[in-house]
Each structure stands twice: as structure tokens, then as C-alpha cells.
Design a protein around this motif. Structure first.
Motif, PDB file in Angstrom:
ATOM      1  N   UNK A 155      95.617  30.669  47.670  1.00 37.85           N
ATOM      2  CA  UNK A 155      94.890  32.215  48.694  1.00 37.85           C
ATOM      3  C   UNK A 155      94.339  32.257  48.701  1.00 37.85           C
ATOM      4  N   UNK A 156      92.622  31.442  49.357  1.00 42.87           N
ATOM      5  CA  UNK A 156      91.766  31.473  50.148  1.00 42.87           C
ATOM      6  C   UNK A 156      91.880  30.590  51.265  1.00 42.87           C
ATOM      7  N   UNK A 157      93.926  29.795  51.435  1.00 39.16           N
ATOM      8  CA  UNK A 157      93.912  30.103  52.859  1.00 39.16           C
ATOM      9  C   UNK A 157      94.089  31.204  53.692  1.00 39.16           C
ATOM     10  N   UNK A 158      93.026  30.920  55.064  1.00 35.54           N
ATOM     11  CA  UNK A 158      93.668  32.335  56.255  1.00 35.54           C
ATOM     12  C   UNK A 158      95.003  32.401  56.761  1.00 35.54           C
ATOM     13  N   UNK A 159      94.892  33.277  56.797  1.00 31.76           N
ATOM     14  CA  UNK A 159      96.081  33.677  57.332  1.00 31.76           C
ATOM     15  C   UNK A 159      97.107  33.130  58.794  1.00 31.76           C
ATOM     16  N   UNK A 160      96.367  32.625  59.574  1.00 34.15           N
ATOM     17  CA  UNK A 160      96.712  32.055  60.844  1.00 34.15           C
ATOM     18  C   UNK A 160      97.203  30.620  59.844  1.00 34.15           C
ATOM     19  N   UNK A 161      96.300  29.744  59.521  1.00 31.24           N
ATOM     20  CA  UNK A 161      96.094  28.136  58.961  1.00 31.24           C
ATOM     21  C   UNK A 161      97.175  28.472  58.163  1.00 31.24           C
ATOM     22  N   UNK A 162      97.652  29.770  57.125  1.00 32.84           N
ATOM     23  CA  UNK A 162      98.620  29.103  56.648  1.00 32.84           C
ATOM     24  C   UNK A 162      99.788  28.854  57.190  1.00 32.84           C
ATOM     25  N   UNK A 163     100.236  29.635  58.013  1.00 39.07           N
ATOM     26  CA  UNK A 163     101.457  30.450  59.694  1.00 39.07           C
ATOM     27  C   UNK A 163     101.672  29.331  59.700  1.00 39.07           C
ATOM     28  N   UNK A 164     100.646  28.345  60.555  1.00 42.53           N
ATOM     29  CA  UNK A 164     101.041  27.212  60.844  1.00 42.53           C
ATOM     30  C   UNK A 164     100.867  25.581  60.535  1.00 42.53           C
ATOM     31  N   UNK A 165     100.101  25.745  58.750  1.00 34.67           N
ATOM     32  CA  UNK A 165     100.856  24.500  57.671  1.00 34.67           C
ATOM     33  C   UNK A 165     102.432  24.487  57.328  1.00 34.67           C
ATOM     34  N   UNK A 166     102.531  26.019  57.399  1.00 33.67           N
ATOM     35  CA  UNK A 166     104.079  26.349  56.867  1.00 33.67           C
ATOM     36  C   UNK A 166     105.109  25.804  57.636  1.00 33.67           C
ATOM     37  N   UNK A 167     104.722  26.693  59.029  1.00 35.69           N
ATOM     38  CA  UNK A 167     105.714  25.981  59.811  1.00 35.69           C
ATOM     39  C   UNK A 167     105.803  24.802  60.085  1.00 35.69           C
ATOM     40  N   UNK A 195     101.796  37.219  47.623  1.00 31.40           N
ATOM     41  CA  UNK A 195     101.215  36.123  48.271  1.00 31.40           C
ATOM     42  C   UNK A 195     102.774  34.837  49.003  1.00 31.40           C
ATOM     43  N   UNK A 196     103.197  34.689  47.677  1.00 38.16           N
ATOM     44  CA  UNK A 196     104.819  33.688  47.514  1.00 38.16           C
ATOM     45  C   UNK A 196     105.886  33.791  48.091  1.00 38.16           C
ATOM     46  N   UNK A 197     106.471  35.432  48.702  1.00 38.42           N
ATOM     47  CA  UNK A 197     107.125  36.139  49.245  1.00 38.42           C
ATOM     48  C   UNK A 197     106.783  35.749  50.870  1.00 38.42           C
ATOM     49  N   UNK A 198     105.623  36.049  51.068  1.00 36.74           N
ATOM     50  CA  UNK A 198     105.133  36.059  52.105  1.00 36.74           C
ATOM     51  C   UNK A 198     104.976  34.694  53.089  1.00 36.74           C
ATOM     52  N   UNK A 199     104.645  33.252  51.849  1.00 32.93           N
ATOM     53  CA  UNK A 199     105.057  32.080  52.397  1.00 32.93           C
ATOM     54  C   UNK A 199     106.650  31.917  53.141  1.00 32.93           C
ATOM     55  N   UNK A 200     107.310  32.676  51.693  1.00 33.52           N
ATOM     56  CA  UNK A 200     108.684  31.796  52.270  1.00 33.52           C
ATOM     57  C   UNK A 200     109.131  32.361  54.085  1.00 33.52           C
ATOM     58  N   UNK A 201     108.121  33.680  53.729  1.00 33.10           N
ATOM     59  CA  UNK A 201     109.217  34.288  55.616  1.00 33.10           C
ATOM     60  C   UNK A 201     108.272  33.817  56.408  1.00 33.10           C
ATOM     61  N   UNK A 202     107.636  32.002  55.765  1.00 38.42           N
ATOM     62  CA  UNK A 202     106.786  31.563  57.343  1.00 38.42           C
ATOM     63  C   UNK A 202     107.475  30.353  57.100  1.00 38.42           C
ATOM     64  N   UNK A 203     108.521  29.713  56.477  1.00 42.68           N
ATOM     65  CA  UNK A 203     108.587  28.467  56.568  1.00 42.68           C
ATOM     66  C   UNK A 203     110.732  28.286  56.001  1.00 42.68           C
ATOM     67  N   UNK A 204     110.799  27.348  56.738  1.00 50.83           N
ATOM     68  CA  UNK A 204     112.150  26.985  55.991  1.00 50.83           C
ATOM     69  C   UNK A 204     112.698  25.672  54.482  1.00 50.83           C
ATOM     70  N   UNK A 205     111.468  25.598  54.552  1.00 45.66           N
ATOM     71  CA  UNK A 205     111.194  24.395  53.834  1.00 45.66           C
ATOM     72  C   UNK A 205     110.776  25.773  52.049  1.00 45.66           C
ATOM     73  N   UNK A 206     111.612  25.192  50.873  1.00 43.35           N
ATOM     74  CA  UNK A 206     110.891  25.474  49.651  1.00 43.35           C
ATOM     75  C   UNK A 206     109.463  25.865  49.329  1.00 43.35           C
ATOM     76  N   UNK A 207     109.526  26.986  48.624  1.00 45.11           N
ATOM     77  CA  UNK A 207     107.530  26.938  48.086  1.00 45.11           C
ATOM     78  C   UNK A 207     107.804  27.172  46.657  1.00 45.11           C
ATOM     79  N   UNK A 208     106.782  25.485  46.099  1.00 43.91           N
ATOM     80  CA  UNK A 208     106.908  25.181  44.623  1.00 43.91           C
ATOM     81  C   UNK A 208     105.869  25.876  44.405  1.00 43.91           C
ATOM     82  N   UNK A 209     104.979  26.946  43.110  1.00 43.46           N
ATOM     83  CA  UNK A 209     103.831  27.655  42.553  1.00 43.46           C
ATOM     84  C   UNK A 209     103.557  26.880  41.387  1.00 43.46           C
TER      85      UNK A 209
END
Length: 265
Positions: A155-167, A195-209
Motif C-alpha cells: 500500500x505504501x508503494x508510490x504510484x509511479x514505482x508501482x506502475x514500473x514494477x507491475x509492468x 488497489x488490487x484492481x488498479x494494479x491488475x490494470x497495470x500488468x499482464x501477470x496475475x496479482x496475488x494478495x
């Protein structure tokens, strides 16, 4: 396709959420861990995270810390964990992801570890204390060996970094649902869905919680939006409470079955 990719693709086709239990290798001993892995796979686990015990598990709460201590006291080493994976691979093809800390891998030797892990049948590696930006020493050799380097987001990952890592993610993304250590707080699914749905929109890999999922009800609630749910401390506690008992495997089997049924309900 890798075992991880094949598993998630099959689950997506069936519109199912992956059940990803975590246990510590060598707790209470390596032989029992092999039996536990098979029990998990036979009762609904889709992937398994196998903790490599470490003396200073900073991301883990008391339950998993104690499991690491027991495993180390029982003589568990990186070498024995890899031998365990190789032995299990003789009759079990569930994807196995080693989860732990960088120090044991570094001491073993990065290239030596990647080669041995691939030969044993390891599918992924998650190092909780190694930021992706500092993982250059190992990421290349893992990719060459065909082992996915699993990335953590929080939850503390900055949006820009999150997008880069997710991609750039491989295998699946592990979203830590809350700040703090494992096994100390209860998850509130409604608070993390966006938050999870936002990450899913940034990546093609599955998101586990993971973090805070302890019951079938928790798993069901998170499984409504996540691609996978990770259950660690609750399972490790069952193992600790029943170690040495003939009820260990039946109780683990019942717990995993209940979690899987929760995801399917």
C-alpha cells in the motif's frame, strides 16, 4: 509456458482464483515438509510458497519467525531445501516458489543457486528484502535459468514505482495487503479491492494478495477480485500446533480443502 503461467492460465479459463499456501521448509523437519507439500497439492493448493528459513526474518511476525527458528534448529539449509524440491518433483508438479531473504542466496552463490534451483524444479523466487532496483546481480541469472523473480507491492508503494514494477513483473505479483509483518492483523477486503484492481490494470501477470488471510471467508472475499490468495501464518500455526502428531496431515488437508471450497463458493 512455465508451470506458473500454465496454472494461472488454466484457472483463468475456469474463472477460479489461485490458492497459494505458504509453509516454512524444515518446520518441523524436511521429511515432514515433503509430506506437507504433497498434502497441500492433493487438497487444493494451486501454487505453493516455500519459505527458506533465515535467522532474521524481518518481514515476518512471531508465528513464521518461530517456524524459521525451528527449521534452522532442525538443521535446514539452502542445500537441503533444494534437495527437498527435487525430491517432491518426482511426483508433484504444483508450482513451487521459494520465499525468503537475500542473505542465504548470496552466501550460497547467486549463479550456483539459480542453476541448482532450476535443476531441482523451482519455479519462482521471492526475496522480500531485495528491492527490484537492486536485484541486478540475481535477476539476469534467474531469467536465464527460467525462474520467475516475484515482485512485492505494498500500500505504501508510490504510484509511479508501482506502475514500473507491475509492468516488468514475472510469474505473478504479490500484493502485501497491509503495512506491518505477517500474521499480526486481519485483512479488510473492501479496503484493498480498488488497489488490487488498479494494479491488475497495470500488468499482464496475475496479482496475488497476502497478509491477513486466515479463514475460508477471508479467502472467498479476497478471491472475488484477486487472481490469487496467499495464506501463511494460519497454516504455519496449524503445523506448529500439530507437529509430531498423527493429526498433522489430516488437519492441514482439512484447512486447505476449506480454503479452496471458499474460493469456489
Amino acid at each position: 509456458m512455465t508451470r506458473i503461467e500454465t496454472t494461472f492460465a488454466a484457472l483463468k479459463k475456469k474463472q477460479e482464483t489461485a490458492l497459494i499456501p505458504f509453509l516454512t521448509a524444515g518446520d518441523p523437519d524436511i521429511t515432514t515438509t515433503a509430506k506437507l507439500i504433497r498434502t497441500l497439492a492433493e487438497n487444493g493448493a494451486d501454487l505453493i510458497e516455500l519459505g527458506v528459513p533465515f535467522s532474521d526474518p524481518m518481514a515476518d511476525g512471531p508465528t513464521i519467525q518461530a517456524a524459521s527458528e525451528r527449521a534452522l534448529a532442525a538443521g535446514t539449509t539452502v542445500e537441503k531445501v533444494l534437495q527437498l524440491v527435487a525430491e517432491v518433483r518426482t511426483d508433484c508438479q504444483v508450482p513451487l516458489v521459494l520465499m525468503g531473504y537475500y542473505n542465504p542466496v548470496f552466501r550460497y552463490g547467486v549463479e550456483r543457486f539459480a542453476t541448482a534451483a532450476a535443476a531441482a524444479g523451482v519455479d519462482g523466487l521471492l526475496l522480500v528484502d531485495l528491492p527490484p532496483e537492486e536485484a541486478g546481480e540475481i535477476s539476469g541469472v534467474l531469467k536465464k535459468a527460467g525462474i520467475a523473480m516475484i515482485t512485492l507491492l505494498a500500500p505504501t508503494t508510490p504510484p509511479e514505482r508501482m506502475q514500473r514494477l507491475a509492468a516488468a513483473a514475472e510469474g505473478y505479483l504479490y500484493y502485501v495487503s497491509m503495512t506491518g509483518v505477517t500474521g499480526t492483523q486481519k485483512i479488510t477486503p473492501d479496503d484493498i479491492r480498488a488497489a488490487v484492481e488498479n494494479i491488475q490494470g497495470m500488468t499482464e501477470v496475475p496479482v496475488g494478495v497476502g497478509f491477513g488471510i486466515t479463514t475460508a471467508e477471508d479467502a472467498k472475499a479476497v478471491g472475488e477480485f484477486a487472481d490469487g490468495v496467499v495464506v501463511g501464518s494460519a497454516l504455519v500455526k496449524i503445523i506448529a500446533d500439530n507437529a509430531g502428531s498423527d493429526q498433522l496431515l489430516p488437519r492441514v488437508a482439512t484447512f486447505i480443502t476449506e480454503l479452496k471450497q471458499g474460493l469456489l463458493a
